[in-house]
Enzyme design. Structure first.
Site, PDB file in Angstrom:
ATOM      1  N   GLY A  12      41.832  63.055  68.749  1.00 52.29           N
ATOM      2  CA  GLY A  12      41.844  63.755  70.188  1.00 52.29           C
ATOM      3  C   GLY A  12      43.476  63.673  70.811  1.00 52.29           C
ATOM      4  N   GLY A  14      46.008  64.871  68.819  1.00 52.50           N
ATOM      5  CA  GLY A  14      46.655  65.798  68.155  1.00 52.50           C
ATOM      6  C   GLY A  14      46.817  67.187  68.681  1.00 52.50           C
ATOM      7  N   ASP A  37      42.437  57.774  68.176  1.00 46.95           N
ATOM      8  CA  ASP A  37      43.252  58.472  67.195  1.00 46.95           C
ATOM      9  C   ASP A  37      44.338  57.356  66.680  1.00 46.95           C
ATOM     10  N   THR A 141      37.846  73.655  57.994  1.00 46.42           N
ATOM     11  CA  THR A 141      38.911  74.645  57.962  1.00 46.42           C
ATOM     12  C   THR A 141      38.609  75.845  56.827  1.00 46.42           C
ATOM     13  N   ASP A 142      39.004  77.046  57.097  1.00 42.49           N
ATOM     14  CA  ASP A 142      38.756  78.239  56.249  1.00 42.49           C
ATOM     15  C   ASP A 142      39.392  77.930  54.779  1.00 42.49           C
ATOM     16  N   GLU A 143      40.430  76.844  54.713  1.00 43.04           N
ATOM     17  CA  GLU A 143      41.191  76.809  53.602  1.00 43.04           C
ATOM     18  C   GLU A 143      40.141  75.968  52.345  1.00 43.04           C
ATOM     19  N   TYR A 165      45.036  68.867  50.505  1.00 39.91           N
ATOM     20  CA  TYR A 165      44.692  68.970  51.941  1.00 39.91           C
ATOM     21  C   TYR A 165      43.344  69.616  52.037  1.00 39.91           C
ATOM     22  N   ALA A 168      40.446  67.652  50.196  1.00 35.73           N
ATOM     23  CA  ALA A 168      39.880  66.603  51.007  1.00 35.73           C
ATOM     24  C   ALA A 168      38.977  67.038  52.099  1.00 35.73           C
ATOM     25  N   LYS A 169      39.385  68.259  53.095  1.00 34.92           N
ATOM     26  CA  LYS A 169      38.521  68.750  53.705  1.00 34.92           C
ATOM     27  C   LYS A 169      37.150  69.256  53.276  1.00 34.92           C
ATOM     28  N   LEU A 205      54.245  76.610  60.474  1.00 34.23           N
ATOM     29  CA  LEU A 205      54.929  77.867  60.628  1.00 34.23           C
ATOM     30  C   LEU A 205      55.376  78.346  61.738  1.00 34.23           C
ATOM     31  N   TYR A 222      58.537  80.921  52.653  1.00 34.64           N
ATOM     32  CA  TYR A 222      58.144  80.610  51.515  1.00 34.64           C
ATOM     33  C   TYR A 222      57.651  82.279  50.566  1.00 34.64           C
ATOM     34  N   HIS A 291      50.527  78.186  46.477  1.00 31.74           N
ATOM     35  CA  HIS A 291      50.072  78.755  47.691  1.00 31.74           C
ATOM     36  C   HIS A 291      48.993  80.030  47.766  1.00 31.74           C
TER      37      HIS A 291
HETATM   38  P1  NAD Z   1      47.104  67.457  63.947  1.00 36.62           P
HETATM   39  O1  NAD Z   1      48.122  66.904  62.909  1.00 36.62           O
HETATM   40  O2  NAD Z   1      47.951  67.984  65.108  1.00 36.62           O
HETATM   41  O3  NAD Z   1      46.261  66.176  64.634  1.00 36.62           O
HETATM   42  C1  NAD Z   1      45.547  65.139  63.890  1.00 36.62           C
HETATM   43  C2  NAD Z   1      45.430  63.973  64.828  1.00 36.62           C
HETATM   44  O4  NAD Z   1      44.238  63.058  64.121  1.00 36.62           O
HETATM   45  C3  NAD Z   1      46.447  63.221  65.217  1.00 36.62           C
HETATM   46  O5  NAD Z   1      46.503  62.967  66.576  1.00 36.62           O
HETATM   47  C4  NAD Z   1      46.378  62.083  64.328  1.00 36.62           C
HETATM   48  O6  NAD Z   1      47.090  60.943  64.756  1.00 36.62           O
HETATM   49  C5  NAD Z   1      44.905  61.877  64.332  1.00 36.62           C
HETATM   50  N1  NAD Z   1      44.841  61.087  62.950  1.00 36.62           N
HETATM   51  C6  NAD Z   1      45.115  61.344  61.747  1.00 36.62           C
HETATM   52  N2  NAD Z   1      44.685  60.590  60.790  1.00 36.62           N
HETATM   53  C7  NAD Z   1      43.653  59.797  61.608  1.00 36.62           C
HETATM   54  C8  NAD Z   1      42.926  58.537  61.324  1.00 36.62           C
HETATM   55  N3  NAD Z   1      42.722  58.033  60.198  1.00 36.62           N
HETATM   56  N4  NAD Z   1      42.193  57.989  62.313  1.00 36.62           N
HETATM   57  C9  NAD Z   1      42.199  58.480  63.651  1.00 36.62           C
HETATM   58  N5  NAD Z   1      43.210  59.527  64.018  1.00 36.62           N
HETATM   59  C10 NAD Z   1      43.857  60.072  62.932  1.00 36.62           C
HETATM   60  O7  NAD Z   1      46.056  68.476  63.531  1.00 36.62           O
HETATM   61  P2  NAD Z   1      45.329  69.715  64.379  1.00 36.62           P
HETATM   62  O8  NAD Z   1      46.228  70.895  63.660  1.00 36.62           O
HETATM   63  O9  NAD Z   1      45.315  69.549  65.643  1.00 36.62           O
HETATM   64  O10 NAD Z   1      43.902  69.754  63.590  1.00 36.62           O
HETATM   65  C11 NAD Z   1      42.922  68.957  63.936  1.00 36.62           C
HETATM   66  C12 NAD Z   1      41.532  69.284  62.990  1.00 36.62           C
HETATM   67  O11 NAD Z   1      41.205  70.701  62.772  1.00 36.62           O
HETATM   68  C13 NAD Z   1      41.948  68.741  61.532  1.00 36.62           C
HETATM   69  O12 NAD Z   1      40.705  68.199  61.007  1.00 36.62           O
HETATM   70  C14 NAD Z   1      42.231  69.954  60.726  1.00 36.62           C
HETATM   71  O13 NAD Z   1      41.995  69.938  59.256  1.00 36.62           O
HETATM   72  C15 NAD Z   1      41.287  71.200  61.526  1.00 36.62           C
HETATM   73  N6  NAD Z   1      41.913  72.435  61.487  1.00 36.62           N
HETATM   74  C16 NAD Z   1      43.199  72.729  61.687  1.00 36.62           C
HETATM   75  C17 NAD Z   1      43.500  73.894  61.731  1.00 36.62           C
HETATM   76  C18 NAD Z   1      44.960  74.484  62.287  1.00 36.62           C
HETATM   77  O14 NAD Z   1      45.442  75.454  62.007  1.00 36.62           O
HETATM   78  N7  NAD Z   1      45.703  73.267  62.820  1.00 36.62           N
HETATM   79  C19 NAD Z   1      42.632  75.168  61.443  1.00 36.62           C
HETATM   80  C20 NAD Z   1      41.444  74.849  61.020  1.00 36.62           C
HETATM   81  C21 NAD Z   1      41.170  73.481  60.929  1.00 36.62           C
HETATM   82  O1  DAU Z   2      43.797  78.099  57.731  1.00 34.81           O
HETATM   83  C1  DAU Z   2      43.698  77.035  58.456  1.00 34.81           C
HETATM   84  C2  DAU Z   2      44.821  75.971  58.270  1.00 34.81           C
HETATM   85  O2  DAU Z   2      46.012  76.526  58.612  1.00 34.81           O
HETATM   86  C3  DAU Z   2      44.479  74.451  58.524  1.00 34.81           C
HETATM   87  O3  DAU Z   2      43.384  74.013  58.104  1.00 34.81           O
HETATM   88  C4  DAU Z   2      45.825  73.526  58.477  1.00 34.81           C
HETATM   89  O4  DAU Z   2      45.803  72.264  59.027  1.00 34.81           O
HETATM   90  C5  DAU Z   2      46.733  74.270  58.936  1.00 34.81           C
HETATM   91  O5  DAU Z   2      48.132  73.454  58.798  1.00 34.81           O
HETATM   92  C6  DAU Z   2      47.103  75.887  58.334  1.00 34.81           C
HETATM   93  O6  DAU Z   2      47.595  75.682  57.032  1.00 34.81           O
HETATM   94  P1  DAU Z   2      48.160  76.753  56.586  1.00 34.81           P
HETATM   95  O7  DAU Z   2      49.141  76.073  55.286  1.00 34.81           O
HETATM   96  O8  DAU Z   2      47.865  78.101  56.422  1.00 34.81           O
HETATM   97  O9  DAU Z   2      49.467  76.506  57.564  1.00 34.81           O
HETATM   98  P2  DAU Z   2      51.367  76.406  57.620  1.00 34.81           P
HETATM   99  O10 DAU Z   2      51.754  76.567  59.239  1.00 34.81           O
HETATM  100  O11 DAU Z   2      51.628  75.122  56.746  1.00 34.81           O
HETATM  101  O12 DAU Z   2      51.631  77.914  57.115  1.00 34.81           O
HETATM  102  C7  DAU Z   2      51.291  79.227  57.360  1.00 34.81           C
HETATM  103  C8  DAU Z   2      51.827  80.174  56.378  1.00 34.81           C
HETATM  104  O13 DAU Z   2      53.303  80.187  56.506  1.00 34.81           O
HETATM  105  C9  DAU Z   2      51.561  79.896  54.872  1.00 34.81           C
HETATM  106  O14 DAU Z   2      51.481  81.185  54.278  1.00 34.81           O
HETATM  107  C10 DAU Z   2      52.709  78.980  54.531  1.00 34.81           C
HETATM  108  C11 DAU Z   2      53.965  79.786  55.352  1.00 34.81           C
HETATM  109  N1  DAU Z   2      55.185  78.857  55.531  1.00 34.81           N
HETATM  110  C12 DAU Z   2      54.896  77.762  56.057  1.00 34.81           C
HETATM  111  C13 DAU Z   2      55.726  76.808  56.657  1.00 34.81           C
HETATM  112  C14 DAU Z   2      55.808  75.694  57.187  1.00 34.81           C
HETATM  113  C15 DAU Z   2      56.345  79.391  55.177  1.00 34.81           C
HETATM  114  O15 DAU Z   2      56.499  80.426  54.889  1.00 34.81           O
HETATM  115  N2  DAU Z   2      57.487  78.413  55.675  1.00 34.81           N
HETATM  116  C16 DAU Z   2      57.365  77.344  56.207  1.00 34.81           C
HETATM  117  O16 DAU Z   2      58.117  76.409  56.213  1.00 34.81           O
END
Ligand code: NAD
Ligand code: DAU
Length: 357
Positions: A12, A14, A37, A141-143, A165, A168-169, A205, A222, A291
């Site tokens: 919470g 993050g 957290d 996640t959609d990934e 990543y 693991a998800k 990004l 990239y 990628h």
């Molecule tokens: P984030 O990296 O900003 O935050 C993650 C948080 O989890 C941090 O506060 C970190 O300290 C905490 N954390 C990590 N390991 C921990 C552990 N072992 N125990 C307790 N706390 C821990 O991530 P986010 O972007 O806010 O993503 C949150 C969730 O949503 C994740 O599960 C991610 O996979 C999922 N998600 C993210 C996105 C995205 O685009 N950011 C999209 C889809 C799903």
């Molecule tokens: O789709 C959901 C996911 O989105 C979440 O599950 C992940 O936690 C979150 O990090 C994100 O993953 P992506 O890999 O899609 O996001 P990222 O911001 O790292 O990259 C977005 C796009 O931009 C991807 O095509 C890679 C590209 N990129 C990213 C970085 C960091 C670049 O071209 N240059 C960069 O330096």
């Protein structure tokens, strides 16, 4: 589940988890929240400063620093909660390629520890020792679908994760689902799209390119930059997770699509235009290994549940740019600690051999 109650929100501090906590507590409907957290490099207690500064919200909020993979910490917190919303994860694909282990510890063992604690509480509920078994929302996640060449992934499609990543998800949510099937645990799973907005760590990004551009530093794109993502504003993602918590059917998975499928080049162009910065900052660098070319999800199931995406990309990106401009101290602090070492490892050689984009 009724709006008021006691929620355990893991991760919470993050990006998305803190938006969830701020939004739920800010509604002042009596809901109490405990945040668990670990405060990794990505977690930041100051993301919840607005809660701590408001006496009414503070009275319904508690922060515990600890690891979801630690049963001694997790057990009593789950015993005290009506539901668990698991946002905790290592969340950056590039870091998972450099060092996968932490992703597995939190994403698999951590989820297992949460599930075991929920299973124990479900047993207590069955014996009449607590009112109801806890619901667990596993934020995924959609990934997990892998790269989608055409069309849109539906919840029943096979999973094909392609980075440590994403693997693991996928493992974490499969484990959660198995506890529903095997032990009848009340589990729901969300699969969110690429999320953006205030408080996002500048490794991703949009905040990386935004903050680099504010400093007139190169933007490392990239490969050809034609990879496509479907962008979801952070409050919409947090709201969808809460909607699934309240209304989701146990054992189900819900896609949370974004509001705009765009190639990275177009996202970068829009950002630079809003910032008034030149395209010449963009460098084409060596691609991310494995990628994923495109993510896209079908949102019919969550729409049937009554959820709607509210934030068009133009609105969300304008709010994001404004927030980062106004919160320089926040993002400079996030770019400290291991940041320089990480940046050099991830981008040093790439930028040295980069091309004009
Ligand atoms: P984030 O990296 O900003 O935050 C993650 C948080 O989890 C941090 O506060 C970190 O300290 C905490 N954390 C990590 N390991 C921990 C552990 N072992 N125990 C307790 N706390 C821990 O991530 P986010 O972007 O806010 O993503 C949150 C969730 O949503 C994740 O599960 C991610 O996979 C999922 N998600 C993210 C996105 C995205 O685009 N950011 C999209 C889809 C799903
Ligand atoms: O789709 C959901 C996911 O989105 C979440 O599950 C992940 O936690 C979150 O990090 C994100 O993953 P992506 O890999 O899609 O996001 P990222 O911001 O790292 O990259 C977005 C796009 O931009 C991807 O095509 C890679 C590209 N990129 C990213 C970085 C960091 C670049 O071209 N240059 C960069 O330096």
């Amino acid at each position: 589940m009724p709006p008021a109650g006691h929620l355990l929100v893991t991760g919470g501090a993050g990006f998305i988890g803190s938006a969830f906590v701020r939004d739920v507590l800010g509604r002042r409907d009596g809901t109490r929240i405990t945040v668990l957290d670990k405060l990794t490099y990505a977690g930041n207690e100051s993301n919840l400063a607005a809660v701590a500064a408001d006496p009414e919200q503070l009275a319904r909020y508690r922060f515990v620093r600890g690891d979801i993979a630690d049963p001694a910490v997790v057990g009593p917190l789950v015993a005290d909660a009506g539901a668990v919303i698991n946002f905790a994860a290592e969340s950056h694909v590039d870091r998972s390629i450099l060092d996968p282990e932490a992703f597995l510890v939190t994403g698999v063992i951590g989820v297992h520890v949460l599930l075991e604690a929920c299973r124990r509480e479900a047993g207590r509920a069955a014996r009449g020792e607590r009112a109801a078994a806890p619901r667990l929302v596993q934020v995924s996640t959609d990934e997990v679908y892998g790269s989608i060449a055409e069309g849109a992934a539906r919840e029943g499609d096979p999973l094909a994760p392609r980075s440590p990543y994403a693997a693991a998800k996928a493992a974490g949510e499969q484990l959660a689902r198995s506890y529903h099937v095997t032990y009848g645990l009340d589990v729901v799973i969300t699969r969110g799209s690429n999320t953006y907005g205030p408080y996002q760590h500048p490794e991703k990004l949009i905040p990386l390119f935004l903050t680099n551009a504010l400093d007139d530093q190169p933007l490392p794109m990239y490969g050809d930059g034609l990879q496509r993502r479907d962008w979801l504003y952070v409050s919409d993602h947090a709201g969808a997770v809460e909607h699934v918590l309240r209304h989701g059917v146990a054992g189900e998975v819900y896609n949370i699509p974004g509001a705009a499928e765009l190639p990275n080049r177009e996202v970068i162009r829009i950002l630079l235009e809003r910032l008034g910065k030149p395209w010449s900052l963009v460098r084409e660098v060596e691609d991310r290994p494995g990628h994923d070319r495109r993510y896209a999800m079908d949102g019919a199931r969550i729409r049937e549940l009554g959820w709607r995406n509210r934030t068009p990309f133009e609105v969300g990106i304008a709010a994001t740019v404004d927030w980062f401009r106004a919160n320089e101290a926040w993002w400079r602090a996030a770019r400290s600690g291991d940041w320089d070492a990480y940046y050099e490892r991830q981008y040093g050689a790439r930028l040295a051999t980069s091309l004009e984009a």
